[in-house]
Design a protein around this motif. Structure first.
Motif, mmCIF file in Angstrom:
data_model
loop_
_atom_site.group_PDB
_atom_site.id
_atom_site.type_symbol
_atom_site.label_atom_id
_atom_site.label_comp_id
_atom_site.label_asym_id
_atom_site.label_seq_id
_atom_site.Cartn_x
_atom_site.Cartn_y
_atom_site.Cartn_z
ATOM 1 N N LEU A 188 0.831 -1.208 0.000
ATOM 2 C CA LEU A 188 0.000 0.000 0.000
ATOM 3 C C LEU A 188 0.863 1.253 0.000
ATOM 4 C CD1 LEU A 188 -2.843 -0.961 2.524
ATOM 5 C CD2 LEU A 188 -2.888 -1.063 0.021
ATOM 6 N N LEU A 189 2.008 1.204 0.712
ATOM 7 C CA LEU A 189 2.889 2.371 0.771
ATOM 8 C C LEU A 189 3.574 2.646 -0.568
ATOM 9 C CD1 LEU A 189 4.596 1.937 4.263
ATOM 10 C CD2 LEU A 189 3.035 3.746 3.574
ATOM 11 N N SER A 190 3.660 1.629 -1.406
ATOM 12 C CA SER A 190 4.282 1.856 -2.713
ATOM 13 C C SER A 190 3.388 2.691 -3.618
ATOM 14 C CB SER A 190 4.587 0.517 -3.397
ATOM 15 O OG SER A 190 3.386 -0.160 -3.753
ATOM 16 N N ILE A 191 2.101 2.724 -3.302
ATOM 17 C CA ILE A 191 1.159 3.463 -4.150
ATOM 18 C C ILE A 191 1.455 4.965 -4.151
ATOM 19 C CG2 ILE A 191 -1.278 4.050 -4.481
ATOM 20 C CD1 ILE A 191 -1.982 1.263 -3.456
ATOM 21 N N PRO A 192 1.710 5.617 -2.963
ATOM 22 C CA PRO A 192 2.050 7.048 -3.020
ATOM 23 C C PRO A 192 3.321 7.342 -3.804
ATOM 24 C CG PRO A 192 1.446 6.408 -0.782
ATOM 25 C CD PRO A 192 1.565 5.148 -1.581
ATOM 26 N N ILE A 193 4.328 6.451 -3.716
ATOM 27 C CA ILE A 193 5.573 6.669 -4.467
ATOM 28 C C ILE A 193 5.305 6.584 -5.967
ATOM 29 C CG2 ILE A 193 7.891 5.792 -4.901
ATOM 30 C CD1 ILE A 193 7.975 4.788 -2.070
ATOM 31 N N LEU A 194 4.586 5.535 -6.375
ATOM 32 C CA LEU A 194 4.241 5.388 -7.787
ATOM 33 C C LEU A 194 3.362 6.549 -8.241
ATOM 34 C CD1 LEU A 194 4.377 3.644 -10.331
ATOM 35 C CD2 LEU A 194 2.403 2.368 -9.475
ATOM 36 N N GLY A 195 2.419 6.933 -7.371
ATOM 37 C CA GLY A 195 1.548 8.064 -7.701
ATOM 38 C C GLY A 195 2.322 9.356 -7.849
ATOM 39 N N GLY A 196 3.371 9.535 -7.006
ATOM 40 C CA GLY A 196 4.200 10.737 -7.114
ATOM 41 C C GLY A 196 4.910 10.815 -8.450
ATOM 42 N N GLY A 197 5.436 9.674 -8.919
ATOM 43 C CA GLY A 197 6.100 9.649 -10.219
ATOM 44 C C GLY A 197 5.128 9.931 -11.353
ATOM 45 N N ILE A 198 3.929 9.351 -11.266
ATOM 46 C CA ILE A 198 2.923 9.593 -12.298
ATOM 47 C C ILE A 198 2.464 11.046 -12.264
ATOM 48 C CG2 ILE A 198 0.599 8.982 -13.061
ATOM 49 C CD1 ILE A 198 1.129 6.153 -12.007
ATOM 50 N N LYS A 243 11.461 12.888 -18.988
ATOM 51 C CA LYS A 243 11.277 11.504 -18.571
ATOM 52 C C LYS A 243 12.338 11.060 -17.584
ATOM 53 C CE LYS A 243 7.804 11.074 -21.368
ATOM 54 N NZ LYS A 243 6.432 11.071 -20.844
ATOM 55 N N PHE A 244 13.535 11.659 -17.664
ATOM 56 C CA PHE A 244 14.609 11.247 -16.771
ATOM 57 C C PHE A 244 14.346 11.666 -15.329
ATOM 58 C CE2 PHE A 244 15.646 15.517 -18.110
ATOM 59 C CZ PHE A 244 16.160 16.121 -16.985
ATOM 60 N N LEU A 245 13.345 12.530 -15.104
ATOM 61 C CA LEU A 245 13.086 13.023 -13.758
ATOM 62 C C LEU A 245 12.067 12.180 -13.009
ATOM 63 C CD1 LEU A 245 12.989 16.868 -14.455
ATOM 64 C CD2 LEU A 245 14.853 15.523 -13.505
ATOM 65 N N GLN A 246 11.016 11.720 -13.688
ATOM 66 C CA GLN A 246 9.985 10.981 -12.962
ATOM 67 C C GLN A 246 10.187 9.471 -12.992
ATOM 68 O OE1 GLN A 246 9.061 12.891 -15.663
ATOM 69 N NE2 GLN A 246 8.113 11.549 -17.163
ATOM 70 N N TRP A 247 10.976 8.950 -13.955
ATOM 71 C CA TRP A 247 11.132 7.509 -14.064
ATOM 72 C C TRP A 247 11.763 6.859 -12.838
ATOM 73 C CZ3 TRP A 247 8.462 4.232 -16.476
ATOM 74 C CH2 TRP A 247 7.907 4.513 -17.724
ATOM 75 N N PRO A 248 12.758 7.475 -12.174
ATOM 76 C CA PRO A 248 13.291 6.833 -10.961
ATOM 77 C C PRO A 248 12.216 6.556 -9.915
ATOM 78 C CG PRO A 248 14.766 8.569 -11.673
ATOM 79 C CD PRO A 248 13.548 8.670 -12.538
ATOM 80 N N LEU A 249 11.294 7.511 -9.725
ATOM 81 C CA LEU A 249 10.219 7.304 -8.754
ATOM 82 C C LEU A 249 9.290 6.177 -9.196
ATOM 83 C CD1 LEU A 249 8.933 10.740 -7.421
ATOM 84 C CD2 LEU A 249 9.957 8.871 -6.151
ATOM 85 N N ILE A 250 8.934 6.161 -10.469
ATOM 86 C CA ILE A 250 8.031 5.122 -10.967
ATOM 87 C C ILE A 250 8.678 3.748 -10.824
ATOM 88 C CG2 ILE A 250 6.892 4.236 -13.041
ATOM 89 C CD1 ILE A 250 6.500 7.120 -13.947
ATOM 90 N N ILE A 251 9.959 3.643 -11.143
ATOM 91 C CA ILE A 251 10.662 2.357 -11.033
ATOM 92 C C ILE A 251 10.722 1.897 -9.584
ATOM 93 C CG2 ILE A 251 12.916 1.247 -11.312
ATOM 94 C CD1 ILE A 251 13.340 2.985 -13.793
ATOM 95 N N ILE A 252 11.035 2.827 -8.656
ATOM 96 C CA ILE A 252 11.089 2.462 -7.237
ATOM 97 C C ILE A 252 9.720 2.014 -6.748
ATOM 98 C CG2 ILE A 252 11.425 3.373 -4.895
ATOM 99 C CD1 ILE A 252 13.644 5.137 -5.999
ATOM 100 N N GLY A 253 8.661 2.734 -7.135
ATOM 101 C CA GLY A 253 7.314 2.365 -6.720
ATOM 102 C C GLY A 253 6.913 0.995 -7.214
ATOM 103 N N VAL A 254 7.183 0.695 -8.494
ATOM 104 C CA VAL A 254 6.845 -0.617 -9.054
ATOM 105 C C VAL A 254 7.678 -1.712 -8.385
ATOM 106 C CG1 VAL A 254 6.932 -2.025 -11.136
ATOM 107 C CG2 VAL A 254 6.098 0.322 -11.276
ATOM 108 N N ALA A 255 8.960 -1.429 -8.124
ATOM 109 C CA ALA A 255 9.823 -2.426 -7.475
ATOM 110 C C ALA A 255 9.307 -2.773 -6.078
ATOM 111 C CB ALA A 255 11.254 -1.902 -7.395
ATOM 112 N N ILE A 256 8.893 -1.747 -5.316
ATOM 113 C CA ILE A 256 8.359 -2.015 -3.976
ATOM 114 C C ILE A 256 7.087 -2.850 -4.061
ATOM 115 C CG2 ILE A 256 7.336 -0.936 -1.924
ATOM 116 C CD1 ILE A 256 9.212 1.399 -2.306
#
Length: 285
Positions: free
Chosen positions: A17-27, A40-53
Motif C-alpha cells: 500500500l505504501l508503494s502506491i504514493p511513491i508510484l503516484g508521485g512519479g505519475i 522523462k529522466f526526472l519521474q522515471w526513478p520514482l516510478i521504477i522504485i514504486g513498481v519495485a516495492i
C-alpha cells in the motif's frame, strides 16, 4: 511461528500500500504537462522504485503465506536496496533543487525568474540544447500561455489586474517578457516595447509577440521550469520521506519476525528429540 508469518504478511501488505504514493508521485510528476511532460529522466526513478516495492512486497506476502524461505530472503534482500535507493533519491532531489527562487518585483504580485540564480546538475540538464528543445516544445503544445487569458464581465483584464495576479513560474518566465525589459502590457501574451529596452538582459531581445515564440527561448523560461520542478520535487520528497521512514520500521519488524521463524524452525528437531528422550520406556510384560 504462525503469528510471525501473519505479522510478516501484514507488513508486506502494508508495504504494498505504501508503494502506491511513491508510484503516484512519479505519475503526478509525469502528468505536469506545463513543465515535466518531456523530462522523462526526472519521474522515471520514482516510478521504477514504486513498481519495485510493489513487486517485492507481493513476493514477501506470498513467502509469508506459504512459508517460502526463498521468497522471504528475496524480499529482505531486495527491499534493503530499494530503501537505500529511495534514500539516495531523496538526497539527490534536495541536492539538485537546493538553489534558486523567484525574485520579487516592485508593484507586481508575481515573481520574475533568472537562470543565473540556479546552479548544478539540474540546471545544466534542463538548459542544455538537446533537452530544452523538447521541453519548450512541450510547454508550447500544452498551451499554458494561451490559457492565461481572463475576462471580467466580458471585458479583458487590465494591466493593473494582470500585475496583481500570482503567476506560476512557467507563466511568469515563459509567457511574458521580464519586467526589467520595460515592455508595455497589451494583454497576457502580447507586449509592446515601451520607452526602450532596459538593462542588458538578453531575454529582452528574445521576446516575441508571435504566439508560437513568446519567451520560450528565454533564460527566464528555463528558470521558470527549474522553479516549477523544485516546487514539484519538494512536494514529492516530503511524501517519500514519510514513506521511507515507515518502510524502514516495517523492514526492521519483518526482519525480526523472519529471524524468529528461522530460530523456531532450527529449534524444532532439537526439541522433538529432547521430548522423545525424556519419555519413559514402556515395560514389556
Amino acid at each position: 511461528m504462525r503469528n510471525s508469518n501473519h505479522l510478516i504478511g501484514l507488513l508486506n501488505f502494508l508495504t504494498f500500500l505504501l508503494s502506491i504514493p511513491i508510484l503516484g508521485g512519479g505519475i503526478w510528476l509525469s502528468s505536469r504537462a506545463n513543465n515535466t511532460d518531456c523530462l522523462k529522466f526526472l519521474q522515471w526513478p520514482l516510478i521504477i522504485i514504486g513498481v519495485a516495492i510493489m513487486v517485492v512486497s507481493l513476493a514477501g506476502f506470498a513467502g509469508a503465506c506459504y512459508r517460502n524461505t526463498f521468497l522471504m530472503w528475496f524480499y529482505l534482500f531486495v527491499m534493503f536496496f530499494i530503501i537505500a535507493a529511495l534514500i539516495g533519491f531523496i538526497i539527490f532531489a534536495y541536492a539538485v533543487t537546493d538553489k534558486g527562487s523567484g525574485r520579487p518585483v516592485t508593484n507586481r504580485n508575481y515573481l520574475d525568474y533568472y537562470l543565473q540564480d540556479y546552479s548544478g546538475w539540474l540546471k545544466k540538464r534542463v538548459a542544455s540544447d538537446s533537452y530544452w528543445g523538447k521541453i519548450s516544445s512541450c510547454i508550447r503544445d500544452s498551451k499554458v500561455c494561451s490559457k492565461m487569458g481572463r475576462t471580467v464581465s466580458g471585458v479583458p483584464e487590465t494591466a493593473d489586474m494582470f500585475y496583481s495576479r500570482k503567476l506560476n513560474p512557467v507563466e511568469s518566465g515563459c509567457c511574458k517578457p521580464p519586467t526589467e525589459c520595460g515592455y508595455t502590457y497589451v494583454n497576457e501574451t502580447f507586449w509592446n516595447p515601451g520607452g526602450g529596452l532596459v538593462g542588458t538582459n538578453s531575454d529582452c531581445t528574445q521576446w516575441s509577440n508571435d504566439q508560437q515564440q513568446l519567451c520560450y527561448q528565454c533564460n527566464s523560461c528555463k528558470a521558470g521550469v527549474l522553479a516549477s520542478l523544485k516546487k514539484s520535487w519538494r512536494k514529492v520528497s516530503v511524501i517519500n520521506i514519510v514513506v521511507m521512514v515507515i518502510l524502514v520500521i516495517f523492514y526492521v519488524i519483518a526482519y525480526a519476525a523472519f529471524r524468529n521463524n528461522r530460530r523456531i524452525d532450527n529449534d524444532e528437531p532439537y526439541g522433538e528429540a529432547r521430548m522423545t528422550k525424556s519419555q519413559p520406556s514402556r515395560i514389556q510384560l
